[in-house]
Design an enzyme around this catalytic site. Structure first.
Site, short mmCIF file in Angstrom:
data_model
loop_
_atom_site.label_atom_id
_atom_site.label_comp_id
_atom_site.label_asym_id
_atom_site.label_seq_id
_atom_site.Cartn_x
_atom_site.Cartn_y
_atom_site.Cartn_z
N HIS A 164 -46.74 -65.26 -19.97
CA HIS A 164 -47.68 -64.95 -18.89
C HIS A 164 -49.09 -65.17 -19.43
O HIS A 164 -49.48 -64.57 -20.43
CB HIS A 164 -47.53 -63.52 -18.40
CG HIS A 164 -48.42 -63.20 -17.23
ND1 HIS A 164 -47.99 -63.28 -15.92
CD2 HIS A 164 -49.72 -62.82 -17.17
CE1 HIS A 164 -48.99 -62.97 -15.11
NE2 HIS A 164 -50.05 -62.68 -15.85
N CYS A 165 -49.86 -66.03 -18.76
CA CYS A 165 -51.20 -66.36 -19.22
C CYS A 165 -52.23 -65.73 -18.29
O CYS A 165 -52.31 -66.11 -17.11
CB CYS A 165 -51.40 -67.88 -19.27
SG CYS A 165 -53.06 -68.36 -19.81
N PRO A 166 -53.04 -64.78 -18.77
CA PRO A 166 -54.04 -64.17 -17.88
C PRO A 166 -55.13 -65.14 -17.46
O PRO A 166 -55.75 -64.95 -16.41
CB PRO A 166 -54.61 -63.03 -18.75
CG PRO A 166 -54.35 -63.44 -20.15
CD PRO A 166 -53.05 -64.19 -20.12
#
EC number: 2.3.1.225
Length: 313
Positions: A164-166
């Site tokens: 998951h990439c913010p």
């Protein structure tokens, strides 16, 4: 891959996190969550996560800042017309491609498994053989496909979830990994281009004694260029590493989560070019570099929110 149906049908439903087996009185709300794949495909995917939205906005602001400095501080004041035109076209093209790839990554369903489909009716519709086992995620009450992982931020199981990439406010998974790779590549290229232009600008300003190298005063010009250099170095380091990591994972047919967990592959790994073709689609071509491939305008419809973090229209 072992799969199965309900215990009452002679099949087995195994909970991957060792919670009780799904029974007929389970708390999965299938009416509120079992959207069809076609219905999900027609929605605009957007994760309502505060940290992710702030990071995504910061990414856009930093790219816009870089474009401002390159265009108005370095290129427009230049006396070399073709130098300004060529570099302006190159940098702005890279910026547009980078932001377009960012949008496609952020607004594309990464491969979410429909919530609450671990129901008796759905199990029976699979028509699986007796004794086979399937897995259920206890957090989103879904039948968990092989290589899927649950994301605590998206609150969904994601097929081939890498991480998951913010910065893109989304998971990187089966359906949007291509756009994430393009995003990192174009940001890295635009960062290198900005750093080269900064170096040339400093040389030009020093030779001209800072009199005609910019429309801004020398102190402001220096501050803007130094900040752009720092931004370019930071962005290039981060995105170049991510780009290399993603290409390595694709060629090895292994996600970052699988690598960190040292999971032994139960699937037949693709060859390097087969993995690249599965992510980017089709044989090698310039279309691999195009973030607009497959884009279509969706008909906007108001839909009720059902408590999940994703926003659908």
């Amino acid at each position: 891959v072992p799969r199965g149906t309900m215990p009452s049908s002679g099949h087995r439903l195994r909970d991957v996190e060792h919670h009780p087996l799904l029974a007929e009185n389970d708390n999965c709300d299938s009416s509120a969550s079992s959207s069809s794949e076609a219905d999900v495909a027609d929605r605009v995917w957007f994760i309502r996560d505060g940290c992710g939205m702030i990071c995504a906005v910061m990414t856009w602001l930093l790219v816009v800042y870089a474009d401002f400095v390159v265009t108005f501080v370095m290129l427009l004041p230049s006396k070399d017309f073709w130098y300004s035109v060529v570099n302006g076209v190159i940098f702005n093209s890279l910026a547009v491609l980078a932001l377009s790839s960012h949008l496609r990554t952020m607004l594309t369903d990464p491969g979410a498994v429909p919530k609450g489909n671990a129901t008796k009716e759905y199990m029976e519709s699979l028509q699986l053989k007796p004794g086979e086992v399937i897995y259920k995620c206890p957090k989103c009450c879904c039948v968990k496909p092989e290589r899927a992982h649950h994301c605590s931020i998206c609150k969904r199981c994601i097929r081939k979830m890498d991480h998951h990439c913010p910065w893109v406010n989304n998971c990187v998974g089966e359906k949007n990994q291509r756009f994430f790779v393009l995003f990192t590549m174009y940001i890295a290229l635009s960062s290198v281009h900005a750093l080269v232009l900064c170096a040339l600008q400093f040389v030009s300003c020093v030779r001209g004694q800072w009199t005609e190298c910019s429309d801004f005063s020398p102190p402001i010009t220096v501050i803007l260029l130094i900040f752009l250099c720092l931004e370019g170095l930071l962005f290039f380091t981060f995105t170049a590493v991510m780009f290399g990591t993603q290409i390595h994972s694709i060629c090895n047919d292994e996600t970052e989560i699988e690598r960190l967990k040292s999971e032994k592959p139960t699937w037949e790994r693709r060859l390097r070019w087969e993995g690249m073709k599965s992510v980017f689609g089709g044989p090698p071509s310039l279309l691999w570099m195009n973030p607009f491939v497959g884009f279509r305008f969706r008909r906007l419809q108001s839909r009720p929110r059902r408590g999940g973090p994703e926003f659908s229209i």
